[in-house]
Design a protein around this motif. Structure first.
Motif, PDB file in Angstrom:
ATOM      1  N   LEU A  19      49.844  -1.839  33.105  1.00  0.00           N
ATOM      2  CA  LEU A  19      51.058  -2.386  32.859  1.00  0.00           C
ATOM      3  C   LEU A  19      52.002  -1.390  31.951  1.00  0.00           C
ATOM      4  N   LYS A  20      53.291  -1.698  32.381  1.00  0.00           N
ATOM      5  CA  LYS A  20      54.315  -1.264  31.457  1.00  0.00           C
ATOM      6  C   LYS A  20      55.045  -2.214  30.828  1.00  0.00           C
ATOM      7  N   VAL A  21      55.289  -1.996  29.476  1.00  0.00           N
ATOM      8  CA  VAL A  21      55.892  -2.989  28.912  1.00  0.00           C
ATOM      9  C   VAL A  21      57.426  -2.448  28.094  1.00  0.00           C
ATOM     10  N   ASN A  22      58.400  -2.948  28.671  1.00  0.00           N
ATOM     11  CA  ASN A  22      59.852  -2.452  28.285  1.00  0.00           C
ATOM     12  C   ASN A  22      59.801  -0.902  28.640  1.00  0.00           C
ATOM     13  N   GLY A  23      59.164  -0.539  29.708  1.00  0.00           N
ATOM     14  CA  GLY A  23      59.333   0.755  30.300  1.00  0.00           C
ATOM     15  C   GLY A  23      58.249   1.788  29.867  1.00  0.00           C
ATOM     16  N   SER A  24      57.554   1.273  28.908  1.00  0.00           N
ATOM     17  CA  SER A  24      56.396   2.171  28.423  1.00  0.00           C
ATOM     18  C   SER A  24      55.093   1.709  29.004  1.00  0.00           C
ATOM     19  N   ASN A  25      54.238   2.653  29.365  1.00  0.00           N
ATOM     20  CA  ASN A  25      52.580   2.261  29.602  1.00  0.00           C
ATOM     21  C   ASN A  25      51.935   2.035  28.482  1.00  0.00           C
ATOM     22  N   VAL A  26      51.237   0.902  28.595  1.00  0.00           N
ATOM     23  CA  VAL A  26      50.281   0.399  27.390  1.00  0.00           C
ATOM     24  C   VAL A  26      48.871   0.491  27.979  1.00  0.00           C
ATOM     25  N   GLN A  27      48.028   0.713  26.738  1.00  0.00           N
ATOM     26  CA  GLN A  27      46.440   0.980  26.851  1.00  0.00           C
ATOM     27  C   GLN A  27      46.098  -0.652  26.442  1.00  0.00           C
ATOM     28  N   PHE A  28      45.074  -0.814  27.282  1.00  0.00           N
ATOM     29  CA  PHE A  28      44.153  -2.139  27.085  1.00  0.00           C
ATOM     30  C   PHE A  28      43.016  -1.806  26.202  1.00  0.00           C
ATOM     31  N   THR A  29      42.729  -2.990  25.388  1.00  0.00           N
ATOM     32  CA  THR A  29      41.581  -2.861  24.735  1.00  0.00           C
ATOM     33  C   THR A  29      40.516  -3.862  25.420  1.00  0.00           C
ATOM     34  N   TRP A  30      39.384  -3.477  25.811  1.00  0.00           N
ATOM     35  CA  TRP A  30      38.468  -4.412  26.319  1.00  0.00           C
ATOM     36  C   TRP A  30      37.849  -5.399  25.453  1.00  0.00           C
ATOM     37  N   LEU A  31      38.010  -6.778  25.655  1.00  0.00           N
ATOM     38  CA  LEU A  31      37.369  -7.652  24.955  1.00  0.00           C
ATOM     39  C   LEU A  31      36.283  -8.144  25.645  1.00  0.00           C
ATOM     40  N   GLY A  32      35.991  -8.386  26.943  1.00  0.00           N
ATOM     41  CA  GLY A  32      34.801  -8.800  27.548  1.00  0.00           C
ATOM     42  C   GLY A  32      35.056  -9.467  28.706  1.00  0.00           C
ATOM     43  N   PHE A  33      33.895 -10.086  29.296  1.00  0.00           N
ATOM     44  CA  PHE A  33      34.094 -10.987  30.434  1.00  0.00           C
ATOM     45  C   PHE A  33      33.075 -11.916  30.308  1.00  0.00           C
ATOM     46  N   GLU A  34      33.188 -13.249  31.083  1.00  0.00           N
ATOM     47  CA  GLU A  34      32.220 -14.442  31.587  1.00  0.00           C
ATOM     48  C   GLU A  34      32.390 -14.765  32.736  1.00  0.00           C
ATOM     49  N   ASN A  35      31.579 -15.570  32.982  1.00  0.00           N
ATOM     50  CA  ASN A  35      31.417 -16.371  34.370  1.00  0.00           C
ATOM     51  C   ASN A  35      31.600 -17.787  34.073  1.00  0.00           C
ATOM     52  N   GLU A  36      32.518 -18.324  35.224  1.00  0.00           N
ATOM     53  CA  GLU A  36      32.643 -19.682  35.181  1.00  0.00           C
ATOM     54  C   GLU A  36      32.798 -20.232  36.560  1.00  0.00           C
ATOM     55  N   GLY A  37      31.452 -20.879  36.961  1.00  0.00           N
ATOM     56  CA  GLY A  37      31.198 -21.213  38.437  1.00  0.00           C
ATOM     57  C   GLY A  37      31.249 -20.079  39.241  1.00  0.00           C
ATOM     58  N   GLU A  38      32.226 -19.966  40.120  1.00  0.00           N
ATOM     59  CA  GLU A  38      32.021 -18.990  41.290  1.00  0.00           C
ATOM     60  C   GLU A  38      33.074 -17.685  40.875  1.00  0.00           C
ATOM     61  N   ALA A  39      33.653 -18.101  39.681  1.00  0.00           N
ATOM     62  CA  ALA A  39      34.519 -16.767  39.175  1.00  0.00           C
ATOM     63  C   ALA A  39      34.093 -15.991  38.049  1.00  0.00           C
ATOM     64  N   THR A  40      34.690 -15.010  37.891  1.00  0.00           N
ATOM     65  CA  THR A  40      34.252 -13.899  36.519  1.00  0.00           C
ATOM     66  C   THR A  40      35.724 -13.836  36.000  1.00  0.00           C
ATOM     67  N   TRP A  41      35.618 -14.265  34.754  1.00  0.00           N
ATOM     68  CA  TRP A  41      36.863 -13.838  34.058  1.00  0.00           C
ATOM     69  C   TRP A  41      36.664 -12.439  33.222  1.00  0.00           C
ATOM     70  N   CYS A  42      37.816 -11.679  33.282  1.00  0.00           N
ATOM     71  CA  CYS A  42      37.695 -10.557  32.477  1.00  0.00           C
ATOM     72  C   CYS A  42      38.916 -10.554  31.416  1.00  0.00           C
ATOM     73  N   TYR A  43      38.666 -10.200  30.316  1.00  0.00           N
ATOM     74  CA  TYR A  43      39.559 -10.214  29.126  1.00  0.00           C
ATOM     75  C   TYR A  43      39.969  -8.871  28.436  1.00  0.00           C
ATOM     76  N   PHE A  44      41.194  -8.494  28.302  1.00  0.00           N
ATOM     77  CA  PHE A  44      41.902  -7.518  27.614  1.00  0.00           C
ATOM     78  C   PHE A  44      42.760  -7.963  26.752  1.00  0.00           C
TER      79      PHE A  44
END
Length: 178
Positions: free
Chosen positions: A100-125
């Motif tokens: 991602l770029k926000v307002n023209g600047s690259n941003v760094q993600f902080t990892w929060l985790g993941f979880e499964n829901e049915g046939e899907a996996t959710w990833c959070y940052f």
């Protein structure tokens, strides 16, 4: 933050599990077939906390296959033998394929985790120190290394205003202005 997790856990891609002839079929971890290759990425600006809350939803079976092709260690997203190693592999895959770029600047993600829901996996940052958002540029190649019919649906919410876009392989960039 917990309210945000719960709120967005229920976002789904409605008819993706329906069989439609003419589409490549993929078998998921529960033995069901799904004809579409879709990911959903949602980015919410939390003005109070000055953060971007990012969630990515992917079919677990396809996501696991993609990570296993990239990783030297075979992982299991449903029953991870080594949760720390799986966290690291999931994080590495998403960070390699989503930026991602926000307002023209690259941003760094902080990892929060993941979880499964049915046939899907959710990833959070999360991205910290984002006081205001005027423009979000997304480069998204999640699952492009797996499928040439991959579709990426993206939603960006700023000050309650929701904007959405869809990328079909090989398109990989979307820009949202607020």
């Amino acid at each position: 933050m917990a309210t945000w997790f719960n709120k967005w856990l229920f976002i789904s891609v409605a008819p993706v599990f329906l069989y439609m002839s003419g589409h490549e079929m993929s078998k998921d971890c529960n033995g069901l077939f799904h004809p579409f290759h879709v990911s959903v990425t949602e980015i919410n600006h939390n003005a109070t906390e000055k953060t971007l809350e990012i969630s990515c939803k992917l079919f677990t079976d396809d996501f696991e296959n993609a990570i296993n092709k990239q990783s030297s260690t075979k992982i299991d997203l449903i029953k991870p033998a080594d949760k720390a190693a799986v966290d690291k592999a999931v994080q590495a895959y998403v960070l390699k394929n989503l930026s991602l770029k926000v307002n023209g600047s690259n941003v760094q993600f902080t990892w929060l985790g993941f979880e499964n829901e049915g046939e899907a996996t959710w990833c959070y940052f999360q991205v910290d120190n984002i006081a205001s958002v005027r423009k979000v540029s997304i480069t998204n190649t999640l699952m492009y290394d797996q499928f040439t019919d991959q579709t990426s649906i993206m939603h960006v919410i700023v000050k309650g205003e929701r904007k959405s876009s869809k990328l079909d392989y090989p398109a990989k960039e979307a820009v949202f202005s607020f």
